[in-house]
Enzyme design. Structure first.
Site, PDB file in Angstrom:
ATOM      1  N   ASP A 211     -22.252 -30.750  -1.851  1.00 43.62           N
ATOM      2  CA  ASP A 211     -22.590 -31.233  -3.202  1.00 43.62           C
ATOM      3  C   ASP A 211     -23.073 -30.092  -4.075  1.00 43.62           C
ATOM      4  O   ASP A 211     -22.868 -30.098  -5.289  1.00 43.62           O
ATOM      5  CB  ASP A 211     -23.734 -32.267  -3.175  1.00 43.62           C
ATOM      6  CG  ASP A 211     -23.458 -33.437  -2.271  1.00 43.62           C
ATOM      7  OD1 ASP A 211     -22.282 -33.765  -2.068  1.00 43.62           O
ATOM      8  OD2 ASP A 211     -24.436 -34.035  -1.761  1.00 43.62           O
TER       9      ASP A 211
ATOM     10  N   HIS B 200     -25.947 -33.189   0.160  1.00 47.77           N
ATOM     11  CA  HIS B 200     -25.083 -32.665   1.226  1.00 47.77           C
ATOM     12  C   HIS B 200     -24.804 -31.206   0.851  1.00 47.77           C
ATOM     13  O   HIS B 200     -24.736 -30.869  -0.337  1.00 47.77           O
ATOM     14  CB  HIS B 200     -23.718 -33.349   1.257  1.00 47.77           C
ATOM     15  CG  HIS B 200     -23.732 -34.831   1.492  1.00 47.77           C
ATOM     16  ND1 HIS B 200     -23.928 -35.728   0.483  1.00 47.77           N
ATOM     17  CD2 HIS B 200     -23.514 -35.553   2.611  1.00 47.77           C
ATOM     18  CE1 HIS B 200     -23.852 -36.948   0.981  1.00 47.77           C
ATOM     19  NE2 HIS B 200     -23.602 -36.875   2.268  1.00 47.77           N
TER      20      HIS B 200
HETATM   21  C1  XUL Z   1     -22.219 -42.859   3.213  1.00 47.17           C
HETATM   22  C2  XUL Z   1     -23.620 -42.493   2.971  1.00 47.17           C
HETATM   23  C3  XUL Z   1     -23.905 -41.041   2.896  1.00 47.17           C
HETATM   24  C4  XUL Z   1     -25.178 -40.649   3.563  1.00 47.17           C
HETATM   25  C5  XUL Z   1     -25.387 -39.165   3.637  1.00 47.17           C
HETATM   26  O1  XUL Z   1     -21.989 -44.210   3.173  1.00 47.17           O
HETATM   27  O2  XUL Z   1     -24.473 -43.332   2.822  1.00 47.17           O
HETATM   28  O3  XUL Z   1     -23.932 -40.684   1.549  1.00 47.17           O
HETATM   29  O4  XUL Z   1     -26.273 -41.200   2.924  1.00 47.17           O
HETATM   30  O5  XUL Z   1     -24.336 -38.514   4.233  1.00 47.17           O
END
Ligand code: XUL
Ligand code: CO
Length: 438
Positions: free
Chosen positions: A102, A99
């Site tokens: 992150d 993300h």
């Molecule tokens: C949340 C989840 C996230 C997504 C990316 O449950 O799985 O980490 O994979 O935003």
């Protein structure tokens, strides 16, 4: 500088190895069918769980021992990039995922945040020039900051919609720069708590408008990665709009967005939705929309997203069965959206956990491939539906039957000859393959 100095490159040592820091089943070069294990499995390391998660839970402080814990801000972000590429190299990981938040700290404004992001993306881009590890996908975190309290693209606040759009715009630019194979949209807070304060139609229309803008912008900048929706029910909002794959397909088709999206299916999200992992994979597969996988597992005793490393061999086998039947994952891969348990707080646990997950999927791949090669389930299923190969069944399939001809067929029928579905026998057969594949 080495962050994981006690760990050297993880090697394949075979099923009898007693070395915790070695693969027992994942042998990247081993050929399974028409490709190598590495090509089938396309493992990804999740940046958030591996490099930013500190062990915090609703009852306790962060407790993870990490070699970068003494750093802050941009220094911390840079150390994590260095550690990440050392980790990828030692684990022999072909992919990673992140993300935006992150990899770089957020500033007071989006302009400041983007500046931080640019600096770290420059650094990642440099590392990627010599690393074999590629970007499976990136995404925007549109759920942690308080501004997203009512959602992002489905927020009642148009400024938040705009902010979210600007974040995804930047995310797509980063994806293009780093050569991401996919771009992921997990729903985050796109959903609602109560209908008493919610205009559901407007929220869903807005979500579709948002996706259309993303499709248009990707086209404009020439980003050719695959767009993926990651369905999840129940959390963080009670009613998530992307509840499961079937709900996601209905949404995409309603707004004519289905040609542009596939699904990123997470095992623990499937079980939260009351499905099995393989059910979600099958629904996506038969609709031509199986894109990628967040490889983890939930806990059958707990009703939330525990994001555990996958070790259930029955589940990995049935998942790989769907993936092989899909002809592989194309641009997708198996991203470990999984975190070590709070009790596994040593840096080395990060390696041990990934090895456990990679070995479990390697077993699943091998067993599923053998099941398919031997036609065991295919033959059983073909025989089970053989009544559609001739007579009235064939007429149904060919569109030659109607209610009148069907009535005529059964009006005087006294006996309906059904056969056993033999589900226990088939489950035992999968066990037999699991125990004899190696
Ligand atoms: C949340 C989840 C996230 C997504 C990316 O449950 O799985 O980490 O994979 O935003
Ligand atoms: Co996920």
């Amino acid at each position: 500088m080495a962050y994981f100095e006690n760990v050297s490159k993880i090697q394949y040592e075979g099923p009898t190895s007693k070395n915790a820091l070695a693969f027992k089943f994942y042998n990247p070069e081993e050929i399974i069918g028409d490709r190598t294990m590495e090509e089938w499995l396309r493992f990804g390391v999740a940046y958030w769980h591996t490099f930013t998660y500190d062990g915090t839970d609703p009852f306790g402080h962060g407790n993870m021992i990490r070699p970068w814990n003494h750093l802050k801000g941009m220094e911390l972000a840079k150390a994590r990039v260095e550690a990440a590429f050392e980790f990828f190299e030692k684990l022999n990981a072909p992919f990673f995922c992140f993300h935006d938040v992150d990899i770089a700290p957020e500033g007071e404004t989006l302009r400041e945040t983007n500046k931080n992001l640019d600096e770290i993306v420059d650094m990642i881009e440099d590392y990627m020039k010599t690393s074999k590890t590629k970007l499976l996908w990136n995404t925007a975190n549109m759920f942690s900051h308080p501004r997203f309290v009512h959602g992002a693209a489905t927020s009642c606040n148009a400024d938040v919609f705009a902010f979210s759009a600007a974040k995804v715009k930047k995310g797509l630019e980063v994806a293009k720069r780093l050569g991401a194979e996919n771009y992921v949209f997990w729903g985050g807070r796109e959903g609602y708590e109560s209908l008493l304060n919610t205009d559901m139609r407007l929220e869903q229309d807005n979500l579709a408008r948002f996706f259309q803008m993303a499709v248009d912008y990707a086209k404009e900048i020439g980003f050719s990665g695959q767009f993926l929706i990651e369905p999840k029910p129940k959390e963080p909002t009670k009613h998530q709009y992307d509840f499961d794959v079937a709900t996601g397909i209905a949404f995409l088709k309603k707004y004519n967005l289905d040609p542009y999206f596939k699904f990123n299916i997470e095992a623990n999200h499937a079980t939260l939705a009351g499905h099995t992992f393989e059910h979600e994979l099958r629904v996506a597969r038969i609709n031509g929309m199986l894109g990628s996988v967040d490889a983890n597992q939930g806990d059958p005793l707990l009703g939330w997203d525990t994001d555990e490393f996958p070790t259930d061999l029955n589940a990995t086998t049935l998942a790989m069965y769907e993936i092989i039947k899909n002809g592989g994952l194309g641009k997708g891969g198996l991203n470990f959206d999984a975190k070590v348990r709070r009790g596994s707080f040593e840096p080395e646990d990060l390696f041990r956990a990934h090895i456990a997950g990679m070995d479990s999927f390697a077993v699943g791949l091998k067993v599923a491939h053998k099941l398919i090669e031997d036609h065991v389930l295919d033959d059983f299923i073909a025989n089970r539906y053989r009544s559609y190969n001739e007579g009235i069944g064939k007429e149904i399939i060919q569109g030659k039957a109607d209610f009148k001809t069907l009535e005529e067929h059964v009006l005087d029928m006294k006996e309906f000859k059904n056969e056993s579905g033999r589900v226990e026998e088939l489950r035992a057969l999968v066990n037999q393959y699991l125990l004899t594949a190696f």
